[in-house]
Design an enzyme around this catalytic site. Structure first.
Site, short mmCIF file in Angstrom:
data_model
loop_
_atom_site.label_atom_id
_atom_site.label_comp_id
_atom_site.label_asym_id
_atom_site.label_seq_id
_atom_site.Cartn_x
_atom_site.Cartn_y
_atom_site.Cartn_z
N GLY A 110 9.84 -6.05 26.36
CA GLY A 110 8.89 -4.94 26.21
C GLY A 110 9.34 -3.98 25.12
O GLY A 110 9.75 -2.85 25.41
N SER A 156 7.72 -4.04 21.36
CA SER A 156 6.62 -3.67 20.45
C SER A 156 5.54 -2.87 21.17
O SER A 156 5.31 -3.03 22.37
CB SER A 156 5.98 -4.92 19.86
OG SER A 156 6.95 -5.74 19.29
N GLU A 186 19.33 -12.14 20.84
CA GLU A 186 18.12 -12.88 20.49
C GLU A 186 18.32 -13.70 19.23
O GLU A 186 17.82 -14.80 19.09
CB GLU A 186 16.96 -11.89 20.28
CG GLU A 186 15.71 -12.59 19.78
CD GLU A 186 14.55 -11.65 19.48
OE1 GLU A 186 14.51 -10.55 20.05
OE2 GLU A 186 13.70 -12.02 18.67
C1 LIG Z 1 5.67 -15.25 18.19
C2 LIG Z 1 5.90 -13.79 18.45
C3 LIG Z 1 6.26 -13.35 19.72
C4 LIG Z 1 6.46 -12.01 19.98
N1 LIG Z 1 6.81 -11.63 21.25
C5 LIG Z 1 7.09 -10.33 21.50
C6 LIG Z 1 7.51 -9.91 22.80
O1 LIG Z 1 7.59 -10.72 23.74
N2 LIG Z 1 7.78 -8.62 23.01
C7 LIG Z 1 7.71 -7.69 22.01
O2 LIG Z 1 8.04 -6.54 22.27
N3 LIG Z 1 7.28 -8.05 20.76
C8 LIG Z 1 6.98 -9.34 20.48
N4 LIG Z 1 6.55 -9.71 19.22
C9 LIG Z 1 6.26 -8.67 18.26
C10 LIG Z 1 7.17 -8.65 17.06
O3 LIG Z 1 8.49 -8.43 17.42
C11 LIG Z 1 6.58 -7.62 16.11
O4 LIG Z 1 5.45 -8.27 15.61
C12 LIG Z 1 7.52 -7.23 15.07
O5 LIG Z 1 8.40 -6.25 15.58
C13 LIG Z 1 6.82 -6.72 13.82
O6 LIG Z 1 5.97 -5.65 14.11
P1 LIG Z 1 4.45 -5.60 13.60
O7 LIG Z 1 3.82 -6.91 13.89
O8 LIG Z 1 3.85 -4.36 14.15
O9 LIG Z 1 4.55 -5.51 12.02
P2 LIG Z 1 4.86 -4.24 11.13
O10 LIG Z 1 6.07 -3.55 11.63
O11 LIG Z 1 3.60 -3.44 11.01
O12 LIG Z 1 5.18 -4.93 9.75
C14 LIG Z 1 4.15 -5.47 8.92
C15 LIG Z 1 4.77 -5.92 7.62
O13 LIG Z 1 5.39 -4.81 6.94
C16 LIG Z 1 6.76 -5.10 6.66
N5 LIG Z 1 7.55 -3.87 6.84
C17 LIG Z 1 7.59 -3.10 7.94
N6 LIG Z 1 8.41 -2.05 7.74
C18 LIG Z 1 8.91 -2.17 6.50
C19 LIG Z 1 9.82 -1.38 5.72
N7 LIG Z 1 10.36 -0.29 6.21
N8 LIG Z 1 10.12 -1.81 4.49
C20 LIG Z 1 9.56 -2.94 3.98
N9 LIG Z 1 8.69 -3.72 4.67
C21 LIG Z 1 8.38 -3.35 5.91
C22 LIG Z 1 7.17 -6.15 7.66
O14 LIG Z 1 8.23 -6.96 7.17
C23 LIG Z 1 5.89 -6.97 7.79
O15 LIG Z 1 5.76 -7.89 6.74
C24 LIG Z 1 6.31 -11.05 18.94
C25 LIG Z 1 5.95 -11.48 17.66
C26 LIG Z 1 5.73 -12.81 17.41
C27 LIG Z 1 5.35 -13.23 16.03
#
Ligand SMILES: Cc1cc2nc3c(=O)[nH]c(=O)nc-3n(C[C@H](O)[C@H](O)[C@H](O)COP(=O)(O)OP(=O)(O)OC[C@H]3O[C@@H](n4cnc5c(N)ncnc54)[C@H](O)[C@@H]3O)c2cc1C
Length: 325
Positions: free
Chosen positions: A128, A130, A246
């Site tokens: 938990g 994101s 992880e």
């Molecule tokens: C298969 C899968 C399973 C998952 N399961 C879980 C789960 O069980 N529990 C959970 O909590 N989460 C889970 N997640 C969520 C995952 O950990 C998040 O998607 C991840 O933390 C990225 O956040 P976001 O998708 O909001 O992208 P964002 O943080 O919005 O990022 C979007 C893009 O911007 C880039 N970016 C972001 N910040 C910066 C910066 N400061 N500088 C340069 N580039 C940047 C990133 O690299 C990315 O390309 C899962 C994700 C996937 C793909």
């Protein structure tokens, strides 16, 4: 400084590898379509069988049902299960990170209550972290837990919670104090009983029609006091340590392994030059990543915390899992 000492798996792991292969061969077709992405097969019956074999919680103390084995043994079992593409997702997060988190930071009572069922392959955990608006920048989480009477009152939303609709518990990162200049302060981890605490779990349908992710909504969900994992306020240190667990395994670079296996099979004994070049390129990446991952297992075995090295293996593994298909 980055450091990957060359590490060889101890000879004793060869017998264990054979045992895992024999065990998997004996399961026959019951394990369904092979897929090396560990998140794809949720099969409690199979998880229980692995628990019986002692292949969950392998490095943990015996008093909590663990096997007190080496990180090399754990590496070999992990590698064999993923390469074979068998359904391991039910117990995977509990074994890989929630259990080790509790072992390191949890109270004796929490360890005694939650760990034995994990090693039996009967208790499953979700992550938990994101939230809507909090992904890469995890310290920006807005879900709060406030002291209220004999408990913690939780409000907020967690997102992308894999398998929260199938698992028993979630370890959620929450804010227990208002944000301050130190954005890493005032965070805590709480244990949520996904079936009984009153959180709403809504599946998110993916493009292929599957439902693996969830939105988990907390509206005045009251948790007992003893659900804080470790110390209130210590959440940031704990969550970074959890992320190191992880990232430390071969999950990412093996996730598409069955694609490579099928490609080699399809190319046959006499691949054309382009096919041979592709197989050579993919295999050399795979072998380099594997050596790095075994090196990380060696560092863990020596009691080190190879957080940056593990993160690098995961990041390069992500590139490789995209390259293979
Ligand atoms: C298969 C899968 C399973 C998952 N399961 C879980 C789960 O069980 N529990 C959970 O909590 N989460 C889970 N997640 C969520 C995952 O950990 C998040 O998607 C991840 O933390 C990225 O956040 P976001 O998708 O909001 O992208 P964002 O943080 O919005 O990022 C979007 C893009 O911007 C880039 N970016 C972001 N910040 C910066 C910066 N400061 N500088 C340069 N580039 C940047 C990133 O690299 C990315 O390309 C899962 C994700 C996937 C793909």
């Amino acid at each position: 400084m980055l450091r990957f000492d060359p590490t060889t798996l101890p000879e004793s792991t060869a017998a264990l590898r054979s045992q895992v292969r024999e065990f998997l061969a004996a399961q026959g077709a019951s394990l369904g379509v092979r897929n090396s992405d560990f998140t794809t097969g949720h099969d409690p019956e199979f998880s229980r069988k692995l628990g019986e074999r002692g292949w969950i919680g392998m490095t943990w103390p015996s008093e909590y049902g663990g096997g007190e084995r080496t990180f090399f043994d754990r590496y070999v079992v992990t590698e064999e299960l993923l390469a074979a593409g068998v359904p391991v997702s039910a117990h995977w997060i509990a074994d890989r990170q929630s259990g080790p988190l509790m072992l390191r930071f949890g109270t004796d009572e929490q360890k005694a209550r939650y760990l034995p069922a994990i090693t039996r392959g009967e208790s499953y955990f979700s992550i938990g972290m994101s939230e809507p608006g909090s992904g890469s920048d995890l310290a920006s989480v807005r879900t709060t837990a406030k002291r209220e009477g004999d408990g913690w009152l939780v409000n907020g939303t967690k997102l992308w919670s894999t398998d929260a609709h199938r698992n028993h518990y979630m370890v959620a990162l929450v804010r227990t104090e208002p944000p301050s200049e130190n954005r890493h302060a005032g965070l805590s981890q709480v244990l949520v009983d996904l079936r009984n605490d009153g959180a709403s779990i809504r599946p998110i349908r993916n493009i292929a029609g599957g439902e693996d992710f969830n939105e988990v909504v907390f509206e005045d969900v009251l948790l007992p006091l003893d659900r804080v994992v470790g110390e209130p306020g210590n959440g940031w240190q704990q969550v970074t340590s959890e992320l190191a667990y992880e990232r430390s395994g071969p999950e990412r670079f093996l996730s598409a392994f069955r694609v490579l296996v099928e490609f080699v099979r399809a190319a046959g004994h006499d691949p054309n030059p382009a096919e041979a070049a592709l197989i050579g390129r993919a295999t050399s990446h795979l072998l380099a990543l594997r050596r790095m991952s075994i090196s990380v297992a060696g560092m863990l075995e020596n009691g080190a915390s190879p957080e940056v090295e593990a993160a690098l293996v995961k990041a390069l593994g992500n590139d490789f899992e995209k390259l293979l298909p």
